[in-house]
Design a protein around this motif. Structure first.
Motif, PDB file in Angstrom:
ATOM      1  N   PHE A  83      -3.550   2.852   0.755  1.00 46.09           N
ATOM      2  CA  PHE A  83      -4.413   2.775  -0.504  1.00 46.09           C
ATOM      3  C   PHE A  83      -3.414   2.054  -1.243  1.00 46.09           C
ATOM      4  O   PHE A  83      -2.308   1.235  -1.324  1.00 46.09           O
ATOM      5  N   GLY A  84      -4.264   0.517  -2.016  1.00 47.47           N
ATOM      6  CA  GLY A  84      -3.660  -0.167  -2.724  1.00 47.47           C
ATOM      7  C   GLY A  84      -2.916   0.456  -3.899  1.00 47.47           C
ATOM      8  O   GLY A  84      -3.704   0.966  -4.027  1.00 47.47           O
ATOM      9  N   ASP A  85      -1.406  -0.341  -3.763  1.00 46.61           N
ATOM     10  CA  ASP A  85      -0.381   0.311  -4.607  1.00 46.61           C
ATOM     11  C   ASP A  85       0.314  -1.443  -6.011  1.00 46.61           C
ATOM     12  O   ASP A  85       0.610  -0.550  -7.028  1.00 46.61           O
TER      13      ASP A  85
ATOM     14  N   THR B 297       0.870  -1.338  -0.345  1.00 47.66           N
ATOM     15  CA  THR B 297      -0.095   0.057  -0.189  1.00 47.66           C
ATOM     16  C   THR B 297       0.839   1.237  -0.356  1.00 47.66           C
ATOM     17  O   THR B 297       2.022   1.004   0.282  1.00 47.66           O
ATOM     18  N   LYS B 298       0.304   2.077  -0.590  1.00 46.01           N
ATOM     19  CA  LYS B 298       0.952   3.479  -0.828  1.00 46.01           C
ATOM     20  C   LYS B 298      -0.266   4.542   0.163  1.00 46.01           C
ATOM     21  O   LYS B 298      -1.276   4.560  -0.570  1.00 46.01           O
TER      22      LYS B 298
END
Length: 68
Positions: free
Chosen positions: A11-13, A7-8
């Motif tokens: 949020f999913g990255d 995640t970043k």
């Protein structure tokens, strides 16, 4: 091996997964898409063929599928 989710900022990255998991995911998506297309063709009233005819057509292309 299970996929690793990166995640970043919460949020999913990215996802890291094995080639086997990736191949399985792609094959599943291909099958899901083929089913969706077939269902749409049925709703549109396109003529369908029997399983026996489908295998005959595949065999004529040299795919090596067993006939029914």
């Amino acid at each position: 091996m299970d996929p690793i989710f990166i995640t970043k900022n919460g949020f999913g990255d990215m996802v890291i997964m094995s080639m086997e998991a990736y191949d399985s995911l792609i094959n599943s998506a291909y099958i899901d898409n083929a089913i969706e297309v077939a269902e749409r063709e049925i709703k549109e009233g396109r003529p369908n063929i029997s399983a026996k005819e489908a295998f005959r057509r595949l065999d004529s292309k040299g795919e090596g599928y067993a006939t029914m």
